[in-house]
Design a protein around this motif. Structure first.
Motif, mmCIF file in Angstrom:
data_model
loop_
_atom_site.group_PDB
_atom_site.id
_atom_site.type_symbol
_atom_site.label_atom_id
_atom_site.label_comp_id
_atom_site.label_asym_id
_atom_site.label_seq_id
_atom_site.Cartn_x
_atom_site.Cartn_y
_atom_site.Cartn_z
ATOM 1 N N ALA A 1 0.673 -1.133 -0.122
ATOM 2 C CA ALA A 1 0.072 0.288 0.010
ATOM 3 C C ALA A 1 0.540 1.209 -0.116
ATOM 4 O O ALA A 1 0.919 2.305 -0.537
ATOM 5 N N GLU A 2 2.120 1.217 0.616
ATOM 6 C CA GLU A 2 2.836 2.354 0.756
ATOM 7 C C GLU A 2 4.035 2.784 -0.171
ATOM 8 O O GLU A 2 4.468 3.391 -0.296
ATOM 9 N N GLY A 3 3.627 1.404 -1.237
ATOM 10 C CA GLY A 3 4.547 1.708 -2.580
ATOM 11 C C GLY A 3 5.654 0.778 -2.001
ATOM 12 O O GLY A 3 5.972 -0.041 -1.042
ATOM 13 N N LEU A 4 6.587 -0.071 -3.351
ATOM 14 C CA LEU A 4 7.662 -0.425 -3.711
ATOM 15 C C LEU A 4 8.905 -0.303 -3.269
ATOM 16 O O LEU A 4 8.934 0.720 -4.077
ATOM 17 N N ARG A 5 9.731 -0.563 -2.560
ATOM 18 C CA ARG A 5 10.536 0.073 -2.313
ATOM 19 C C ARG A 5 11.754 -1.281 -3.556
ATOM 20 O O ARG A 5 12.205 -1.944 -3.070
ATOM 21 N N VAL A 6 12.645 -0.571 -4.047
ATOM 22 C CA VAL A 6 13.717 -1.036 -4.706
ATOM 23 C C VAL A 6 14.672 -0.230 -5.252
ATOM 24 O O VAL A 6 15.087 1.235 -5.165
ATOM 25 N N VAL A 7 16.397 -1.163 -4.639
ATOM 26 C CA VAL A 7 17.428 -1.078 -5.003
ATOM 27 C C VAL A 7 17.881 -1.190 -5.819
ATOM 28 O O VAL A 7 17.947 -3.163 -5.681
ATOM 29 N N ASP A 8 18.421 -0.647 -7.038
ATOM 30 C CA ASP A 8 19.874 -1.175 -7.696
ATOM 31 C C ASP A 8 21.020 -0.979 -7.331
ATOM 32 O O ASP A 8 21.522 0.307 -7.854
ATOM 33 N N PHE A 9 21.587 -2.093 -7.562
ATOM 34 C CA PHE A 9 23.107 -1.913 -6.574
ATOM 35 C C PHE A 9 23.969 -2.001 -7.612
ATOM 36 O O PHE A 9 23.355 -2.727 -8.519
ATOM 37 N N GLY A 10 25.197 -0.872 -8.190
ATOM 38 C CA GLY A 10 25.315 -0.694 -9.325
ATOM 39 C C GLY A 10 25.029 -0.534 -10.803
ATOM 40 O O GLY A 10 24.722 -1.577 -12.156
ATOM 41 N N SER A 11 24.105 0.426 -10.325
ATOM 42 C CA SER A 11 23.322 0.826 -11.146
ATOM 43 C C SER A 11 23.414 1.364 -12.595
ATOM 44 O O SER A 11 22.593 1.870 -13.899
ATOM 45 N N GLY A 12 25.012 1.734 -12.615
ATOM 46 C CA GLY A 12 25.959 2.266 -14.400
ATOM 47 C C GLY A 12 25.148 3.171 -14.638
ATOM 48 O O GLY A 12 24.881 4.744 -13.919
ATOM 49 N N PRO B 1 19.954 0.086 3.511
ATOM 50 C CA PRO B 1 18.300 0.879 4.130
ATOM 51 C C PRO B 1 18.212 0.327 4.560
ATOM 52 O O PRO B 1 18.369 -0.742 5.387
ATOM 53 N N GLU B 2 17.164 0.641 4.981
ATOM 54 C CA GLU B 2 16.394 -0.061 6.329
ATOM 55 C C GLU B 2 15.203 -0.803 6.165
ATOM 56 O O GLU B 2 14.603 -1.965 6.265
ATOM 57 N N PHE B 3 14.759 -0.845 4.477
ATOM 58 C CA PHE B 3 13.502 -1.399 4.387
ATOM 59 C C PHE B 3 13.781 -1.570 3.010
ATOM 60 O O PHE B 3 14.630 -0.910 2.090
ATOM 61 N N LEU B 4 13.315 -3.215 2.485
ATOM 62 C CA LEU B 4 13.655 -3.554 1.096
ATOM 63 C C LEU B 4 12.221 -4.352 0.371
ATOM 64 O O LEU B 4 12.277 -5.269 1.313
ATOM 65 N N ASP B 5 12.078 -3.935 -0.800
ATOM 66 C CA ASP B 5 11.005 -4.511 -0.829
ATOM 67 C C ASP B 5 11.508 -5.893 -2.420
ATOM 68 O O ASP B 5 11.678 -7.430 -2.386
ATOM 69 N N VAL B 6 12.558 -4.603 -3.518
ATOM 70 C CA VAL B 6 13.161 -5.235 -4.410
ATOM 71 C C VAL B 6 14.508 -4.363 -4.826
ATOM 72 O O VAL B 6 15.274 -3.789 -4.648
#
Length: 407
Positions: free
Chosen positions: A187-198, A256-261
């Protein structure tokens, strides 16, 4: 409705055809251009019917000079919305399964032309054709961010030298979309982190895809190179991606403290293990990795004697170390509650770094699977492996400071 009372016969025919195509599931897309309304810098609108939260909605991509904005409307409001927008446009192109309609308007009259598709197109079943359309359009070629990234030109045509990168982006988003459908919406949205995003090719494509499919994305690209970070921040700003940001750092310094993807494509050597560990530790619903530079296990490798004739050739030893490294990673993900797949995600002709590890969190996970952990131990004993970074991290036994800090 009031907008329909002043319509010409041609406009009414156009809207009737649109409504019938939607009702019969034969609608492909509608493009409205030469906009003359009150929205400043709006160039055109592209409308499609998409599934969203188990319902079909009318998705409208508003393309401005410097950004794209997507809005979704209930399907029972589709005719009203299209009629309202059509009143402000001088040209409209409607594509259905069977035909294409073009409506042009000037001060004196409206002109409507119809052209039937080839007979071969008509032989394709609507459901099958719809499936094909989805496969081809995970990333909209006319998305403004592609221009800012140098993938398309000002006419939204793919720049020839970027054709391979374009194919990689589409394939990656296709894989992501399939996994996204399996995870629980937030409901609060998806939190995504891309490590090495170039340069942010995939980071921007994911944000664009999620935004256009009804998600609320909060995406962070993590990259060591400060020039890349500055470039990507500018692209995000120019594209109107308000909840996409970039952080200068790596898998060790961004916590990050929270992570979905969690995404880590081509994170070098054990940086992949740090990224996977971050995903597992933060209970990410999806983990996507494309590992590279498998250096850790090869010096430890003491293969069974029966394999010595095969592994005397250096290339085979390297392939064996790579396969063993990623097998242990995949099994650890499985042991810690993830449905895990390992597969080739693009052909070798496009990149040699073409292996994908894709994991989605199981709902029934309670504690590590001891059977799978025993399988990992048996493999390690067979090959004489003393340590594997991901296993050490999961057991809080990592003690090699400074290693794995770059990706």
């Amino acid at each position: 409705m009031s907008t329909l009372t002043t319509l010409s016969d041609q406009e009414q025919q156009f809207l009737d055809t649109f409504q019938q195509a939607v009702e019969r599931d034969q609608f492909d897309r509608l493009i409205l251009s030469q906009y003359k309304g009150e929205l400043q810098d709006l160039e055109k609108m592209t409308l499609r019917v998409i599934p969203l939260n188990e319902q079909r909605v009318l998705s409208c991509l508003y393309r401005y000079k410097t950004q794209d904005v997507t809005k979704n409307y209930p399907l029972d409001e589709a005719l009203f919305q299209v009629a309202s927008l059509l009143a402000c446009c001088k040209q409209a192109n409607l594509m259905t399964v069977d035909e294409e309609l073009q409506l042009k308007k000037n001060k004196k009259k409206a002109m409507l032309t119809r052209s039937k598709h080839k007979a071969a197109m008509n032989q394709v079943k609507p459901a099958e054709q719809g499936h094909d359309r989805i496969k081809q359009r995970f990333v909209d070629q006319d998305s403004i961010f592609l221009q800012h990234l140098g993938i398309t030109d000002q006419k939204a045509q793919i720049i020839p030298s970027m054709a391979r990168k374009w194919k990689q982006i589409n394939k990656f988003v296709e894989i992501f979309s399939g996994a996204l459908a399996q995870i629980k919406p937030q409901a609060e949205g998806l939190r995504v982190v891309d490590f090495g995003s170039g340069k942010g090719y995939l980071t921007c494509a994911l944000y664009d895809y999620m935004q256009k499919h009804g998600q609320t994305p909060y995406v962070t690209g993590v990259e060591l190179n400060p020039k890349m970070v500055e470039f990507c921040q500018n692209v995000a700003q120019q594209s109107g991606f308000d909840q996409l940001d970039f952080f200068q750092g790596d898998v060790r310094t961004y916590a990050p403290e929270f992570l979905d993807v969690m995404i880590a494509l081509h994170a070098c050597d054990v940086a992949t293990d740090f990224a996977i560990h971050s995903g597992i530790r933060l209970n990410a619903q999806m983990i996507m990795c494309a590992p590279c530079c498998h250096k850790e296990l090869r010096p430890q490798l003491q293969a069974p004697k029966v394999l010595s004739p095969m592994l005397q050739f250096g290339i085979h030893a390297g392939q064996q170390a790579e396969m063993l490294t990623d097998t242990i990673r995949a099994l650890l993900l499985k042991a810690y509650g993830y449905e895990t797949k390992v597969f080739e995600f693009v052909a070798l002709e496009h990149t040699s770094k073409n292996k994908m590890i894709l994991a989605t969190k199981r709902k029934d996970y309670q504690q590590p699977d001891q059977v799978v952990l025993a399988q990992i131990q048996a493999l390690k004993e067979m090959y004489g492996i003393q340590k594997h970074s991901l296993e050490l991290l999961l057991n809080d036994q990592w003690d090699q400071q400074g290693i794995g800090s770059k990706c």
